[in-house]
Design an enzyme around this catalytic site. Structure first.
Site, PDB file in Angstrom:
ATOM      1  N   CYS A  64       2.570 -24.617  -9.863  1.00  0.00           N
ATOM      2  CA  CYS A  64       2.678 -25.157  -8.505  1.00  0.00           C
ATOM      3  C   CYS A  64       3.719 -26.283  -8.454  1.00  0.00           C
ATOM      4  O   CYS A  64       4.905 -26.020  -8.601  1.00  0.00           O
ATOM      5  CB  CYS A  64       1.302 -25.604  -8.010  1.00  0.00           C
ATOM      6  SG  CYS A  64       1.221 -25.830  -6.216  1.00  0.00           S
ATOM      7  N   LYS A 107     -19.139 -28.672 -13.472  1.00  0.00           N
ATOM      8  CA  LYS A 107     -20.531 -28.299 -13.263  1.00  0.00           C
ATOM      9  C   LYS A 107     -20.984 -27.209 -14.228  1.00  0.00           C
ATOM     10  O   LYS A 107     -22.111 -27.254 -14.748  1.00  0.00           O
ATOM     11  CB  LYS A 107     -20.721 -27.839 -11.819  1.00  0.00           C
ATOM     12  CG  LYS A 107     -22.150 -27.541 -11.438  1.00  0.00           C
ATOM     13  CD  LYS A 107     -22.980 -28.804 -11.287  1.00  0.00           C
ATOM     14  CE  LYS A 107     -22.589 -29.565 -10.031  1.00  0.00           C
ATOM     15  NZ  LYS A 107     -23.469 -30.725  -9.791  1.00  0.00           N
TER      16      LYS A 107
END
Length: 611
Positions: free
Chosen positions: A90, A380
């Site tokens: 990116c 997580k």
């Protein structure tokens, strides 16, 4: 103990250097590389690469800047002089091209979300990929002219220079994000790059727990630890870890009921943890304190700041009540990496939202060395893996995430009688929807989003499925992505599942008070029970339920936000069986809800929570 059998010497060991330009996914890149079996180390753009030892390759991360901006990070020229492969993602792709003689410009159309990539099948970076593969985009700028020696090796419909290569220099650039789960073949691309670097795939992740235990013992030494336990996955794993390493006699957990919890949540948290042997846990009801502090506050950032600071005030009062000497205690938090990166925790990162565990008071304690955060480098999914290693039951480990500020950030508030919406945006969106056979409107509320690594605060667009047309989640996915890419003033799209009457959506003054909280608690309980009853609970990452400051007639408007994710840095909206969602709407209508909306926005451009 888990990890001891892998008690190996980390260095010398092959490593990949991840140069952090402040992108939201920098640590996710590092995590993906480690998952693939190669050690990764995050470094800054201005650091001297000659000091880096044992690196076999370099990856430039994304970032929130334009390559020509005065605020863009200063990049050490030595990064382009190393005789090892370099991969830019990116912004990293753009900086490689710009610094080596190419050109980067603002694109004709931003891309946020999925895109179909056509890669050059014979290039080793794309070995084993499909002829057409879905990739995840999040950018506004794009490369428009290549540097000498580079060539295009992949395109998308809206991005003709989606991937580039200079095989002689071993420099490569991808405009998309292979590191996120929503680039399905992204791990194949990253593994190909590692193979091009000559990786041996020797990194052992399983030793992390052993290393972490040693770090905690060194950090805490003679001090005891005071932990705020919400009852969610992160704080529970942190609590279990501290009990294991330091012993329960050196750890005290405090669960603060802030009045913003779900139905009967505090009682259930206490009962469950004590059943599992966590007897060093206290509970304090501070609901009135939090609600008084929030009062007429409507700003999402201000809400989070107030909630975070009030947690500290209640904590200090509890320490005083218990006559605990603050000099003998450290504050522990179950902070995970998305909290720190979205709060602008890295020097180059844009603030998406300030998490309650990153308010000024917490930052001051961190600077003084009075806070420990054992999970701060984990996502997580890794926290859950660690929880299972610690013996925490799967039912608790796989519980849906719940934000630290609780329902306070799912209860949108408003002080204004009216809110102006840009007339041109309304007209353009209406024309866009009509041209595709849909009706809809821009709603007079705003929510937080993330587009191109920047925070946005913009309007959701409501759409209505055309009567008589066969329902299609795929069509809605395309509509949502196209709409948010095209209109910067809209960062979410919501589908109207049902409404109780034919009347306009009206903005109303609404605050964080007990009446609205009790309504949201009832609605949230209905929606959670629906997931369990339909056996859908385990098929979604979480499903925030949001109460908007909008009425249809005199009845409130509710949004459900079911998403699929693994690390919280990206997410796709979940596609629940629509016939069953309509049945949920019937139940909510009987409970007094005026309209049910279904958030059909990916992350990016919409964050998982609305605030």
């Amino acid at each position: 103990m888990a990890g001891r059998e892998h008690d190996v010497i980390l260095c010398p060991m092959q490593k990949i250097a991840i140069v952090d330009f402040g992108g939201q996914y920098t640590h996710l890149i590092a995590r993906r590389i480690r998952q693939l079996g190669v050690y990764s180390e995050i470094v800054f753009p201005g650091s001297d690469p000659t000091a880096l030892q044992d690196a076999i390759g370099v990856i430039f991360s994304g970032g929130p800047f334009s390559v020509y901006s005065d605020e863009a990070p200063k990049t050490h020229p030595g990064w382009f002089e190393l005789d090892i492969p370099l991969l830019g993602l990116c912004y990293g792709h753009q900086i490689i091209n710009a610094r080596l003689g190419g050109e980067v410009k603002r694109g004709d159309q931003s891309e946020f979300g999925p895109a179909e990539l056509s890669p050059e099948a014979t290039h080793p970076l794309f070995a084993g990929l499909s002829k057409r593969t879905v990739v995840w985009m999040s950018h506004g700028d794009e490369v428009v002219r290549l540097p000498p020696g580079f060539r295009v090796i992949a395109t998308t419909r809206d991005c003709p220079i989606a991937a580039v290569a200079s095989d002689t220099q071993r420099f490569y650039g991808l405009q998309f994000h292979p590191e996120v789960t929503h680039t399905p073949e992204g791990n194949r691309i990253l593994r190909n790059f590692l193979e091009m670097c000559g990786a041996r795939f020797e990194w052992q992740v399983s030793r992390y727990l052993h290393d972490l235990e040693a770090q905690l013992r060194e950090k805490c030494r003679d001090r005891k630890v005071f932990l705020l336990v919400s009852g969610g996955v992160d704080s529970t794993v942190c609590f279990a870890l501290l009990n294991r390493v330091l012993g329960p006699e050196h750890v005290l957990g405090l669960h603060i009921d802030n009045g913003l919890m779900r139905h009967r949540e505090s009682e259930e948290v206490l009962a469950f943890l004590r059943k599992e042997g966590f007897n060093n846990l206290l509970v304090r009801d501070a609901g009135e304190t939090f609600l008084a502090a929030l009062a007429l506050t409507c700003s999402p950032e201000e809400k989070r700041r107030i909630i975070g600071e009030t947690f500290l005030q209640v904590k200090d009062a509890e320490l005083k009540r218990l006559e605990l000497n603050p000099d003998d205690w450290l504050l522990a938090q179950g902070t995970i990496y998305p909290d720190t990166i979205e709060s602008g925790g890295d020097g180059n990162a844009a603030v998406i939202k300030t998490h309650h565990n990153r308010v000024a008071g917490v930052r001051e304690l961190l600077e003084k060395g009075l806070v420990i955060e054992p999970l701060a480098d984990l996502y997580k999914d890794e926290v859950r893996e660690l929880g299972l290693l610690l013996g925490i039951p799967e039912k608790l480990v796989w519980r849906h995430p719940f934000p630290g500020p609780g329902l306070g950030v799912r209860l949108l508030c408003n002080n204004e009688a009216t809110r102006e919406i840009d007339a041109e945006l309304k007209e353009q969106v209406a024309d866009f929807l009509e041209g595709r056979g849909f009706a809809g409107e821009i709603l007079a509320v705003e929510s937080v989003g993330v587009q191109g690594d920047y925070r946005t605060y913009a309007h959701p667009c409501l759409v209505r499925w055309p009567a008589g047309k066969e329902f299609s989640w795929e069509d809605l996915d395309t509509l949502s992505t196209t709409l948010t890419n095209r209109f910067r003033g809209a960062n979410r799209v919501v589908l109207e599942v049902g409404h109780s009457q034919e009347s306009p959506y009206v903005l109303v003054r609404a605050h964080c008070d007990r009446e609205r909280l009790e309504l949201l608690r009832r609605v949230d309980e209905i929606c959670t029970s629906f997931l369990y009853a339909e056996k859908l609970y385990s098929s979604v990452w979480q499903m925030p339920v949001v109460l908007l400051p909008l009425n249809l007639g005199d009845k409130p408007v509710v949004v459900i936000r079911p998403v699929v994710s693994s690390e919280a840095m990206t997410a796709r909206f979940a596609t629940l069986p629509f016939s069953r969602v309509r049945a949920l709407w019937d139940e909510l209508r009987m409970a007094g809800v005026g309209a049910l909306l279904y958030d059909i926005t990916h992350k990016p451009p919409g964050t998982i929570e609305w605030e």
